[in-house]
Design an enzyme around this catalytic site. Structure first.
Site, PDB file in Angstrom:
ATOM      1  N   HIS B  70      55.139 -50.764  20.199  1.00 43.63           N
ATOM      2  CA  HIS B  70      55.437 -51.608  21.248  1.00 43.63           C
ATOM      3  C   HIS B  70      55.899 -49.988  22.592  1.00 43.63           C
ATOM      4  O   HIS B  70      56.387 -49.702  21.486  1.00 43.63           O
ATOM      5  CB  HIS B  70      56.646 -52.547  21.546  1.00 43.63           C
ATOM      6  CG  HIS B  70      55.715 -53.894  21.855  1.00 43.63           C
ATOM      7  ND1 HIS B  70      56.479 -54.673  20.944  1.00 43.63           N
ATOM      8  CD2 HIS B  70      54.743 -53.921  22.129  1.00 43.63           C
ATOM      9  CE1 HIS B  70      55.807 -55.626  21.697  1.00 43.63           C
ATOM     10  NE2 HIS B  70      54.467 -55.213  22.192  1.00 43.63           N
ATOM     11  N   ASP B  72      59.239 -49.827  22.869  1.00 42.74           N
ATOM     12  CA  ASP B  72      60.934 -48.913  22.525  1.00 42.74           C
ATOM     13  C   ASP B  72      60.299 -48.556  20.950  1.00 42.74           C
ATOM     14  O   ASP B  72      61.841 -48.769  21.006  1.00 42.74           O
ATOM     15  CB  ASP B  72      61.411 -50.543  22.522  1.00 42.74           C
ATOM     16  CG  ASP B  72      60.845 -51.620  22.329  1.00 42.74           C
ATOM     17  OD1 ASP B  72      60.096 -52.355  21.817  1.00 42.74           O
ATOM     18  OD2 ASP B  72      61.583 -52.673  21.810  1.00 42.74           O
ATOM     19  N   HIS B  73      59.264 -48.669  20.554  1.00 45.46           N
ATOM     20  CA  HIS B  73      59.022 -48.063  19.287  1.00 45.46           C
ATOM     21  C   HIS B  73      58.495 -46.928  19.068  1.00 45.46           C
ATOM     22  O   HIS B  73      58.650 -45.992  18.254  1.00 45.46           O
ATOM     23  CB  HIS B  73      58.660 -49.132  18.122  1.00 45.46           C
ATOM     24  CG  HIS B  73      59.784 -50.456  17.961  1.00 45.46           C
ATOM     25  ND1 HIS B  73      60.124 -50.938  17.149  1.00 45.46           N
ATOM     26  CD2 HIS B  73      59.898 -51.735  18.949  1.00 45.46           C
ATOM     27  CE1 HIS B  73      61.044 -51.924  16.860  1.00 45.46           C
ATOM     28  NE2 HIS B  73      60.557 -52.009  18.164  1.00 45.46           N
ATOM     29  N   HIS B 157      53.952 -60.424  14.694  1.00 47.08           N
ATOM     30  CA  HIS B 157      54.743 -59.734  16.274  1.00 47.08           C
ATOM     31  C   HIS B 157      52.853 -58.877  17.181  1.00 47.08           C
ATOM     32  O   HIS B 157      53.582 -59.665  17.692  1.00 47.08           O
ATOM     33  CB  HIS B 157      55.654 -58.489  15.447  1.00 47.08           C
ATOM     34  CG  HIS B 157      56.119 -58.206  16.700  1.00 47.08           C
ATOM     35  ND1 HIS B 157      56.829 -58.588  17.436  1.00 47.08           N
ATOM     36  CD2 HIS B 157      56.207 -56.213  17.400  1.00 47.08           C
ATOM     37  CE1 HIS B 157      58.087 -58.166  18.862  1.00 47.08           C
ATOM     38  NE2 HIS B 157      56.994 -57.110  18.483  1.00 47.08           N
ATOM     39  N   ASP B 178      59.943 -54.619  14.281  1.00 50.53           N
ATOM     40  CA  ASP B 178      59.793 -55.986  14.651  1.00 50.53           C
ATOM     41  C   ASP B 178      58.673 -57.308  14.015  1.00 50.53           C
ATOM     42  O   ASP B 178      57.219 -56.207  13.715  1.00 50.53           O
ATOM     43  CB  ASP B 178      59.521 -55.507  16.232  1.00 50.53           C
ATOM     44  CG  ASP B 178      60.331 -55.436  17.364  1.00 50.53           C
ATOM     45  OD1 ASP B 178      61.281 -54.753  16.684  1.00 50.53           O
ATOM     46  OD2 ASP B 178      60.184 -54.814  18.184  1.00 50.53           O
ATOM     47  N   GLU B 203      64.848 -56.060  11.981  1.00 52.08           N
ATOM     48  CA  GLU B 203      65.637 -56.408  13.177  1.00 52.08           C
ATOM     49  C   GLU B 203      65.971 -57.744  13.327  1.00 52.08           C
ATOM     50  O   GLU B 203      65.915 -58.343  12.063  1.00 52.08           O
ATOM     51  CB  GLU B 203      64.064 -56.719  13.828  1.00 52.08           C
ATOM     52  CG  GLU B 203      63.036 -57.354  13.439  1.00 52.08           C
ATOM     53  CD  GLU B 203      63.154 -57.992  14.666  1.00 52.08           C
ATOM     54  OE1 GLU B 203      63.643 -58.690  16.147  1.00 52.08           O
ATOM     55  OE2 GLU B 203      61.684 -59.188  15.212  1.00 52.08           O
ATOM     56  N   HIS B 414      67.992 -53.572  16.190  1.00 50.88           N
ATOM     57  CA  HIS B 414      67.298 -54.286  17.763  1.00 50.88           C
ATOM     58  C   HIS B 414      68.063 -55.174  17.329  1.00 50.88           C
ATOM     59  O   HIS B 414      67.448 -56.058  17.455  1.00 50.88           O
ATOM     60  CB  HIS B 414      66.054 -53.847  16.963  1.00 50.88           C
ATOM     61  CG  HIS B 414      64.781 -54.324  17.754  1.00 50.88           C
ATOM     62  ND1 HIS B 414      64.661 -55.404  18.759  1.00 50.88           N
ATOM     63  CD2 HIS B 414      64.325 -53.573  18.155  1.00 50.88           C
ATOM     64  CE1 HIS B 414      63.792 -55.295  19.417  1.00 50.88           C
ATOM     65  NE2 HIS B 414      63.238 -54.123  19.661  1.00 50.88           N
TER      66      HIS B 414
END
Lengths: 810, 682
Positions: B70, B72-73, B157, B178, B203, B414
Site C-alpha cells: 500500500h 501509505d507504506h 491484510h 497493517d 497498527e 497508524h
C-alpha cells in the site's frame, strides 16, 4: 479572497470552534493554513480580519473552549501567528487580547492541551510566524515566552525541539537587526536584553554536563552562523569560542557530531572568514575526535575555500588513514607513495578498524564515501594519491572476497572482518568507479580489471553488488582511450573484454531479474561507446520480467543503431537481420502486455528516426505511419506521449526545426517555401500524423493531450503560409472532420477519421482554439478539487460526520 | 545504558506516510517508507531531514523494511532511495517486491500525467529502487549484518503483507505493518509465534472498533449491487489496481455464478491480467480455501469479469465496473462517474478511504452538486455507498495479537490519538505491560538490559550437580562461584579455581572496633562480666566464653585487653568478618516488566523464613536474562573475596537483590549494648 470563500468562512469558523463537530483530518487544517498564508502574503491581514470578524472570534474562542481537538488549537496558534506577522494586525489582535490568550500563560501553555506535541508545535510555529517586527519582541518578553522556548529545545518531539532551536536563532537575528539605522553595538554587553538572555542561555548550555543541552546549544549556533552573516556574529564567536574549545578538553568530546557541524558552519561563514583562532580550533578538534567523528570534519575542512595548507594536510591525512592501514595490512614492502606514513597510521584508527565488524565497516564505508565526494571537487587535494587509493580500494575489495593476502595480524583480522561484507563491497565499488576519472599505473589498472572481473564472476556477489560492479566496470571501460573500433583497444582492455563477455553471457541468463537487467543496462551503456555484440541480448526480448525486456529493447536498439547488428547477417535471414529487428520491435510494441518494453521500443524508434537509422531511412514514411498507428492504440500514456515525440522529430525533419526555446536567441527564418510546405503536408497526411495528433489532443491522459497541443500549435505556425486551393474551411471534408473531432472530445474515440487532405487538416487546425486548450491543459487535473473554495466546502461537509470516512489505508 | 528508541516520522497518531525509525542495539532501521495522499507537495513524504542531519543516510541506516505494497507504506521509497540518497538494503516480501512497482507507476501516472507535477520520481528510479530490494520469504531469518537479523510473519491484510521481527542480540522489536486477524475471501489471518519481543509496534486503525462480521458487509454489498443491477442501473466500484479489488471480484464472481446473473462485470483493462498473474504466482500467500481449490479451478480466472473498454460505459443496460483509481481523483473511474452520476438508478460503491481533495471524498461527505472544470456543475443523482473492506485487525484482533506475541511493551501507530488512548489503557490493564503512542516526531525510549553471556566452569557445574537436583527451568537455584571478567568475557568459576588461575592467595578480613571501658579489674574478669552481661541480654543468641578468655556472639569476637597507658581502663576489641551473600526470590506471576521497580518481598524465598531486612547492598539490578549474572562487591581492595551466585535456567527477567546475612548493624548493636545504650537488636 474571493466572495465564495468569504461566504463560507463564518460557517467554517463556527464549525472549527465547536467541539461537537469534529472537522476533517489534519491535512485539511494544514491546507487551510496554506491558503491563509497565500491570502496574507497577497494583501493586508488587518483588512482580512475586518472583512471576516469570524476569524478573530475563532481565535478568541478557541483557547477558552473545552474539548476542542489539539489539531484545532494548533491550527489557531499558527493562524494567529501568520496574521500577526503584519505589525498593524498584531496591534489589532493585541488590543483584542487575542494573542495573550493564545500565547501567554493563560493560553494552552499552562493547560492540559500542552501535553499534545501538535499544540506545542503550533505554539512555536505561531510565534515563529509572528516574530517579524519589534513589537513582537516586546510581546515575547512580556509573556515570558523565552523561557518556554528554552525548555522546548529539549522537547520529546523532534519537530518541536528543532523548531524551538530555529525560533531562537530567528529571534536573535531579529533582535540584532534592530530598527532601521540603529544597529546594536559590537560589544555583547550593548546587545538588546533579549539577545543577551539568549546568549546567556547558550553559554549556560555549553557549560552544562548534560550532553543533550550541549547539543542544543551547538545546533542553535550552527544555524546562527549558517544563516546570519552580519558583523555581530563575529562578536558572538569571539565570546563563545573559548567555551566551545573547552568542550574539546572533555573525554569523550560531548555532542561531537553537532560540534563538527558548528565548526564547519563557522568556517564557512563569510562574516568570520578572517578569524585566526578558528583554524587552531579546527586542528585541535581534528586531533581530539575519534576517527569516525573526525571524518566528516576532515571532509568539510578540505572543501573550505581558504584554508591553511597545514590544516588541509592534517585533514587529508585523517581521511586517508583507514586506507593506509588497509594497505599496510597487506603490503610486505612499502606501498605506493601518497598515503600517511607509519607514524601517521594512528593506533586509534587501527583500534577503530579492529574493535568490531560494524565499527570497521562503518569507518571504511564512511572514508570511501568521503573520498568519493571529494574526488570531483575543485578543492581536491593535490597531489592526489591516485595510485595509493586505487591500491587500497582494490585491497578492500580483495579482503571482502577473500582474495587478499594479509601480511600481518591486523591484515588477518581485517580479512576475517570484511569477508563477504556487502556494505563494504558496495562502497568500495562506488569509489573504485569514481577513481576511473584519474589515470593509474598499468599494473594497478590491470588489478582493477582483475578484481572487477572477480566480482562479476563470483557466485557470491549479491545483485546489488553486481550492479555496482557493472557500473564501476563501465566507468573504467569508458575512461580508457576511445578507439575507433574494438581492434584498436589496448591489449589489456582487449583481454579484459575477452574475459568479460562469457561472464556477461552468464549474467544475462541469471535467474535473478535484477542481475539480467543490470547486465543489459551495462551492455546498453557500453555500446554507446563501443562493444562486441552479444547476440543473447536479443533473446532477452522474450524475458519474463518486463523491466528486463525493456532493457533488452534499449540494448539491441542501441546496438543496431551503431550498426553492430550488421555482422549478424546470414543466409537464414534473407531480409537482413536489421529488418527482422525492426519487425521484432514492432511486434513488441503491438503485443507486449507490459508498458515498460513498449515505452523502450518507442524511445529506440525515436532515436533511430533522429539518427537516420538505415532501416528507417529505407522508407521513413512507412516506418512513421506504422509506428504512429501502433502507438495511437496503445493503452500506456507514456507510449502515446513518446509517439508524439517521434512525430515531433519527424515534423522537424519534414518542416524544419522548432524555434529556439530561448526567446533571445537568434533563429534563422522559420518560413518554409510554399511548394515544399505543400509537399510536406501531403507527407504528414499520408503517414496519418494529423489523425494521430488530433486523437491525442483529446486523450484522457493530460500529458498526452498537452504534448499534442504543443505539436499542433507548432504545425499550425509552420503551415501558416499555406494557401489551400479551395480556401480555408470550405471543403466538404472539413465539417465531417470537425464532427469526428467533437465526438472524440466527448470520449467516443472509436470513430475513424479516414484519409485526410492537407487542405482540410490545415483548415481544421486553424479553426481550433488551440491556445485555449493549451491553457486548460496546463491546469492540474484536480485544480477544482484543490481550490480554496472546494477545501472550505469539504471541511464544512465533513464537520460532524467524520466517522463515516475513516482513514484506514490507501 | 542500552535502550530501544522509536520515532515515528509518519503514522504517529495518524494514518498515512507510515515511517517509523527504530534504534535497537546500535542499529537503525526504518520501518516502512510511505506517502500521504492528502498532500500534493513535499508534505506527502515523511520529513527525512531529521535523518539526514545524522550524516550520510546509508551510513546511518542499516536497512529499510517495507511491510506491504500500500502506498501509505511504500509510496515514498523511490523518493527516499533515488532522490534523497539512501543506498542501503531494502527488505520486503517477494509479492510486495513484485506488486510495489505497479502501484508506484500508477501513482506516478496520476502525479505526473494528471496533475502535471515536475520533480517527481521517474520510472527508471522506480526500477532502480526495486533493484535495491532484498526479497524475503516468510519465517526465513535474514541476517542483515553480523548483529542484526529480521524475520517475516504472515500478516493477512493484502497479498504479501508481512509483520517483521527485528532482532539484535537478545532485544527484539516486532513491527506489524497493517494486519488482519480474521481470514477473508482471498487471504488468511495474521499469525505470529510467542516470540516475546521487547517491543511490539502495532497498527491501531480500529483501536476502538469491534467490527461486524465481514460476511454481513459482504451480504450488504452483494444485495446493493444486485438490487441496482436488477432495476437496470449501473454500478461503479472505484478501486486501486491490486488488493481489495481482487477480493470483491471473487465475491461478485461467486455470486453471479450462484444467481446465474447475466449483467456484465468489467474491470479496468490490463489490471485483471496483471493481478491474476501475481495471485497465481503467489498462491501460497492466499488463504487455504483458494490454495485447495486451485488445482480444480483458479479462483482468479474469472468467468464473468471481462476487460473494460472506454466505449462500454455508454452501453445501455445494467453493468458493474471496477475502475481505477480508487478515490475518484482522476482517470477512468472519474470519467465513468461523470457519465453515470446523473442517473438515480446507478450506484457508486466506495470500498475504501478517500482523502480530501478528491471527488470520492466529496461524495462521501454528502456533497451532491460538484463543481467540475470550466465552472460546470455535476449533479450527483446516483446512489453513493461507502463500505470499508479494508482488512485491518479490530480492537479484539489487536488484543489477540498482543496475547499471542507476549511482548514486554507495546507501541501503537497508524491510528487516531483518541482511539489509541483507549486501546493503550486496555492493553496496560489486561497485559500489565507499558503501552506507548508517540506522535510524529516524538521519541519513545525504552531502557533495555544487556544480555551478558557467562561461561560456567565444568568443575563448578559438576560440583553443583553433585549437591542437588538437575537444572530445572522452573526452579531457579543459587549457584555460588567467583566471577572473572577478562578480555570482555565473563566466567563463573569456583573460588579455588579463580585463586589458582590468578595466582593469588585468599585473604580474610576482620573488622575490629575498640571500646574503652573504665574497669580496674583484670582483663579476664572484664571478659567474664561482658559474657554475663551479653548472655543475659541476648537470650536467643549463642553467646560463648572461650577458654582463651574471649567471648563470641555468633561470629562476633570480643576480647578484653589492658590499656597501654591507663591501667584503670580496659579496651574491648569487638571484631567481625564482613561477609555478604546474594539472595533472590521468584516473582509471583509473570516476568517483571522493566518499567516497574518491584519492592523487596516480605519474606525471602530461600527457605529460611526470615524477613529480608536491613540495608540492601544491591538495589534492583537490570533485569537479568536467562544466562544471567549478579555480582556483589566485597570491601574495597579485595576483589577476590567475591561471593555470587548464578541462576541456571532462570526464567528471564527475574529481579535480583542482595542482602547482607551478617547484618553490619549487629556488631554495632553489640557495642551499644556494651556501652549500656538501650538498643534492641533486630
Amino acid at each position: 479572497m474571493d466572495p465564495e470563500c468569504s461566504q463560507l468562512l463564518p460557517a467554517l469558523c463556527a464549525a472549527l470552534a465547536d467541539p461537537r463537530q469534529p472537522v476533517a483530518d489534519d491535512t485539511c487544517l494544514e491546507k487551510l493554513l496554506d491558503w491563509f498564508k497565500t491570502v496574507t502574503e497577497a494583501g493586508s491581514s488587518l483588512l482580512l480580519l475586518e472583512d471576516s470578524p469570524c476569524l478573530v472570534e475563532l481565535l478568541f474562542q478557541v483557547p477558552k473552549a473545552q474539548g476542542l481537538s489539539a489539531g484545532i488549537l494548533s491550527f489557531s496558534l499558527h493562524l494567529a501567528g501568520v496574521l500577526a506577522a503584519q505589525e498593524d494586525c498584531f496591534q489589532y489582535l493585541q488590543q483584542g487580547q487575542v494573542l495573550p490568550g493564545l500565547f501567554g500563560e493563560a493560553g494552552p501553555r499552562g493547560g492540559a492541551a500542552w501535553t499534545a506535541p501538535t499544540v506545542r508545535s503550533g505554539w512555536i510555529q505561531g510565534l515563529r510566524a509572528l516574530t517579524q517586527h519589534p513589537s513582537a519582541l516586546r510581546f515575547l518578553d512580556d509573556f515570558g515566552a523565552l523561557d518556554t522556548i528554552f525548555s522546548l529545545q529539549g522537547d520529546s518531539s523532534l519537530f518541536v525541539a528543532s523548531a524551538a532551536g530555529q525560533l531562537l536563532v530567528h529571534i536573535l537575528d531579529l533582535c540584532m537587526r534592530g530598527p532601521a539605522g540603529a544597529q546594536p553595538g559590537l560589544q555583547a554587553r550593548d546587545w538588546p536584553a533579549c539577545a543577551q538572555r539568549i546568549l546567556g542561555h547558550i553559554e549556560e548550555s555549553l557549560c552544562s554536563t548534560a550532553a543533550p543541552r550541549v547539543t542544543q546549544a551547538l545546533n542553535v549556533l550552527s544555524t546562527t552562523f549558517g544563516h546570519c552573516h552580519s558583523p555581530w556574529v563575529q562578536v558572538l564567536w569571539v565570546r563563545l569560542s573559548p567555551l566551545v574549545a573547552c568542550l574539546l578538553e572533555k573525554d569523550p568530546v560531548p555532542a561531537a557530531h553537532s560540534l563538527v557541524d558548528l565548526l564547519l558552519s563557522v568556517a564557512r561563514s563569510p562574516a568570520l572568514s578572517a578569524e585566526g583562532g578558528l583554524w587552531e580550533t579546527l586542528a585541535q578538534t581534528l586531533g581530539h575526535l575519534s576517527p569516525t567523528q573526525a571524518g566528516p570534519l576532515a571532509l568539510g575542512v578540505l572543501k573550505l575555500q581558504d584554508c591553511p595548507q597545514a590544516l588541509r594536510t592534517q585533514a587529508f591525512d585523517i581521511l586517508l588513514q583507514p586506507l593506509a592501514c588497509i594497505l599496510k595490512a597487506t603490503a610486505e614492502a612499502p606501498g605506493p607513495p601518497g598515503l600517511p606514513a607509519e607514524p601517521a597510521c594512528d593506533s586509534a584508527v587501527v583500534d577503530a578498524l579492529l574493535s568490531s565488524r560494524s565499527a570497521c565497516v562503518g569507518l571504511l564505508c564512511q572514508t570511501l564515501a568521503h573520498l568519493e565526494l571529494l574526488l570531483p571537487t575543485p578543492q581536491r587535494p593535490s597531489p592526489w594519491p591516485q595510485a595509493a587509493l586505487l591500491g587500497a580500494t582494490v585491497t578492500v575489495l580483495q579482503f571482502c572476497c577473500g582474495s587478499a593476502v594479509p601480511a600481518s595480524d591486523v591484515g588477518s583480522r581485517l580479512c576475517a572482518i570484511l569477508a563477504g561484507c556487502v556494505r563494504a563491497q558496495r562502497a568500495a565499488l562506488d569509489f573504485l568507479g569514481a577513481l576511473s576519472q584519474g589515470a593509474g599505473p598499468q599494473e594497478l589498472v590491470t588489478q582493477v580489471f582483475a578484481v572487477l572481473l572477480d566480482y562479476l564472476t563470483s557466485p557470491d556477489s549479491s545483485p546489488t553488488v553486481l550492479r555496482k560492479a557493472f557500473q564501476a566496470t563501465l566507468r573504467w571501460l569508458l575512461s580508457s582511450p576511445q578507439p575507433s573500433s574494438c581492434c584498436d583497444l589496448d591489449p589489456h582492455t582487449q583481454r579484459f573484454l575477452g574475459e568479460l563477455l562469457p561472464v556477461l553471457q552468464k549474467r544475462l541468463c541469471s535467474p535473478c531479474w535484477e542481475v539480467r537487467d543490470s547486465g543489459l543496462e551495462f551492455l546498453a551503456q557500453v555500446t554507446r561507446s563501443w562493444a562486441e555484440v552479444p547476440e543473447l541480448a536479443e533473446q532477452l526480448l522474450q524475458d519474463p520480467e518486463s523491466y528486463v525486456r525493456a532493457s533488452a529493447v534499449t540494448a539491441v536498439g542501441l546496438l543496431s543503431g551503431r550498426g553492430l547488428h550488421a555482422a549478424r547477417g546470414s543466409p537464414e535471414h534473407p531480409g537482413g537481420p536489421q529488418k527482422s529487428l525492426l519487425l521484432d520491435l514492432l511486434h513488441v510494441l503491438s503485443a507486449d502486455s507490459e508498458g515498460f518494453p513498449r515505452r523502450a521500443v518507442m524511445q529506440v524508434f525515436t532515436e533511430w528516426l533522429r539518427d537516420g537509422h538505415s532501416e528507417v531511412a529505407e522508407d521513413t514514411e512507412r516506418f512513421v505511419a506504422r509506428v504512429l498507428q501502433a502507438a495511437s492504440q496503445d493503452l500506456d500514456w507514456e507510449v502515446r506521449a513518446q509517439g508524439l515525440e517521434l512525430a515531433r522529430v519527424f515534423l522537424a525533419q519534414t518542416l524544419g526545426p522548432r524555434g529556439p526555446d530561448c526567446p533571445y536567441a537568434v533563429a534563422p527564418p522559420a518560413a518554409v517555401p510554399p511548394c515544399r510546405l505543400a509537399q510536406a503536408l501531403r507527407v504528414l497526411c499520408r503517414v496519418r500524423l494529423f489523425e494521430f495528433a488530433f486523437r491525442a489532443l483529446f486523450d484522457c491522459d493530460r500529458a498526452v493531450a498537452q504534448k499534442s497541443c504543443d505539436l499542433l500549435l507548432f504545425l499550425r505556425d509552420k503551415a501558416a503560409p499555406y494557401n489551400s486551393p479551395q480556401g480555408a474551411g470550405n471543403g466538404p471534408d472539413v465539417a465531417s472532420v470537425e464532427a469526428t473531432l467533437q465526438r472524440w472530445q466527448a470520449g467516443e474515440q472509436g470513430q475513424p477519421l479516414g484519409p485526410l487532405e492537407p487542405e482540410a487538416a490545415v483548415a481544421v487546425l486553424r479553426a481550433m482554439d488551440l491556445e485555449g486548450l493549451q491553457g486548460a491543459l496546463a491546469e492540474s487535473s484536480d485544480h477544482v478539487e484543490r481550490s480554496p473554495q472546494s477545501l472550505l466546502q469539504d471541511m464544512l461537509a465533513t464537520a460532524g460526520i467524520l466517522g463515516d470516512n475513516e482513514a484506514d489505508c490507501y | 545504558m542500552p535502550e530501544i528508541r522509536v520515532t515515528p516520522l509518519g503514522a504517529g497518531q495518524d494514518v498515512g506516510r507510515s515511517c517509523i525509525l527504530v534504534s535497537i542495539g546500535g542499529k537503525n532501521v526504518m520501518l516502512d517508507c510511505g506517502m500521504h495522499m492528502g498532500f500534493n507537495d513535499d508534505r506527502r513524504f515523511p520529513d527525512f531531514s531529521y535523518i539526514t542531519r545524522n550524516g550520510r543516510l546509508t551510513d546511518f541506516l542499516d536497512c529499510v523494511i517495507i511491510s506491504h505494497f500500500h502506498l501509505d507504506h511504500c509510496g515514498a521509497l523511490p523518493y527516499f532511495s533515488e532522490m534523497v540518497g539512501y543506498d542501503g538494503p531494502v527488505y520486503m516480501t517477494h509479492p510486495t517486491q513484485a506488486i510495489c512497482p505497479i502501484l508506484l507507476e500508477d501513482y506516478r501516472k496520476i502525479a505526473v500525467d494528471k496533475k502535471g507535477e515536475a520533480n517527481f520520481f521517474t520510472s527508471q528510479m522506480i526500477k532502480d529502487c526495486m533493484k535495491k530490494v532484498v526479497a524475503v520469504h516468510l519465517h526465513q531469518t535474514v541476517q542483515v549484518d553480523e548483529e542484526l537479523q529480521i524475520k517475516a510473519y504472515y500478516a493477512g491484510h493484502v497479498l504479501g503483507a508481512a509483520m517483521f521481527q527485528i532482532k539484535v542480540g537478545s532485544e527484539s522489536v516486532v513491527y506489524t505493518g497493517d494486519y488482519n486477524m480474521t481470514p477473508d475471501r482471498h487471504l488468511g489471518a495474521a499469525w505470529i509465534d510467542k516470540c516475546r519481543p521487547t517491543l511490539l509496534i502495532t497498527e491501531s486503525t480500529y483501536a476502538t472498533t469491534i467490527r461486524d462480521s465481514k460476511r454481513c458487509r459482504e451480504r450488504d454489498f452483494l444485495k446493493k449491487v444486485h438490487e441496482t443491477v436488477e432495476r437496470g442501473g449501473k454500478v461503479l466500484i472505484p478501486v486501486f489496481a491490486l488488493g481489495r479489488a481482487q477480493e470483491l471480484c471473487i465475491l461478485l464472481e461467486t455470486f453471479w455464478e450462484r444467481m446465474n446473473l447475466k449483467a456484465p462485470i468489467y474491470f479496468s483493462t490490463g489490471l485483471t491480467e496483471k493481478a491474476n498473474h501475481y495471485y497465481k504466482l503467489f498462491i501460497t500467500w492466499t488463504n487455504q480455501k483458494i490454495r485447495k481449490t486451485f488445482v480444480q479451478r483458479n479462483m482468479f480466472e474469472f468467468k464473468h469479469i471481462k476487460a473494460f473498454d472506454r466505449a462500454f460505459a455508454d452501453n445501455p443496460g445494467p453493468m458493474v465496473v471496477f475502475a481505477t483509481p480508487g478515490m475518484l481523483h482522476a482517470g477512468q473511474s472519474l470519467q465513468i462517474f461523470r457519465k453515470w452520476a446523473g442517473n438515480e438508478k446507478n450506484m457508486v460503491i466506495m470500498p475504501g478511504y478517500c482523502v480530501q481533495g478528491t471527488v470520492g471524498h466529496k461524495i462521501l461527505s454528502g456533497q451532491r452538486k460538484l463543481e467540475m472544470e470550466g465552472r460546470q456543475v455535476l449533479e450527483v443523482r446516483m446512489q453513493v455507498e461507502y463500505m470499508s473492506f479494508s482488512a485491518h485487525a479490530d480492537a479484539k484482533g489487536i488484543m489477540q495479537l498482543v496475547g499471542q506475541a507476549e511482548p514486554e511493551s507495546v507501541l501503537l501507530v497508524h491510528g487516531e490519538a483518541k482511539k489509541m488512548e483507549f486501546l493503550k489503557q486496555k492493553i496496560e490493564q489486561e497485559f500489565r505491560v507499558s503501552c506507548y503512542m508517540p506522535a510524529n516526531g516524538e521519541t519513545v525510549t525504552l531502557p533495555t538490559s544487556p544480555s551478558i553471556p557467562v561461561g560456567i566452569s565444568l568443575g563448578l557445574l559438576k560440583r553443583e550437580m553433585a549437591q542437588g537436583l538437575l537444572p530445572d527451568a522452573k526452579k531457579p537455584r543459587l549457584l555460588h562461584g567467583t566471577l572473572i571478567m577478562k578480555d570482555s568475557n565473563f566466567r563463573l568459576v569456583s573460588s579455588e579455581q579463580a585463586l589458582k588461575e590468578l595466582g593469588l592467595a585468599e585473604h580474610q578480613l576482620r573488622f575490629t572496633c575498640r571500646v574503652h571501658l573504665h574497669d580496674t579489674r583484670k582483663e579476664q574478669e572484664t571478659a567474664v562480666r561482658v559474657y554475663s552481661h551479653l548472655k543475659g541480654l541476648l537470650k536467643d543468641h549463642c553467646v560463648q566464653h572461650l577458654p582463651d578468655g574471649s567471648v563470641t556472639v555468633e561470629s562476633i569476637l570480643i576480647q578484653a585487653a589492658a590499656h597501654s597507658e591507663d591501667p584503670g581502663t580496659k579496651v574491648l576489641l569487638v571484631s567481625w568478618t564482613y561477609q555478604c551473600r546474594m539472595k533472590s526470590w521468584a516473582a509471583t506471576s509473570r516476568p517483571c516488566s522493566r518499567r516497574v521497580c518491584p519492592q523487596p518481598p516480605a519474606e525471602a524465598a530461600d527457605g529460611s523464613g526470615r524477613a529480608a531486612r536491613g540495608p540492601v547492598l544491591y538495589s534492583r539490578t537490570q533485569s537479568v536474562p536467562r544466562s544471567s549474572l549478579c555480582t556483589c562487591a566485597a570491601p574495597a581492595g579485595h576483589g577476590l573475596h567475591l561471593w555470587g551466585h548464578h541462576q541456571c535456567h532462570m526464567p528471564a527477567k527475574w529481579p535480583v537483590w542482595a542482602e547482607k546475612i551478617n547484618n553490619p548493624w549487629r556488631p554495632l548493636h553489640i557495642l551499644f549494648l556494651l556501652l549500656g545504650w538501650d538498643v534492641h537488636l533486630q
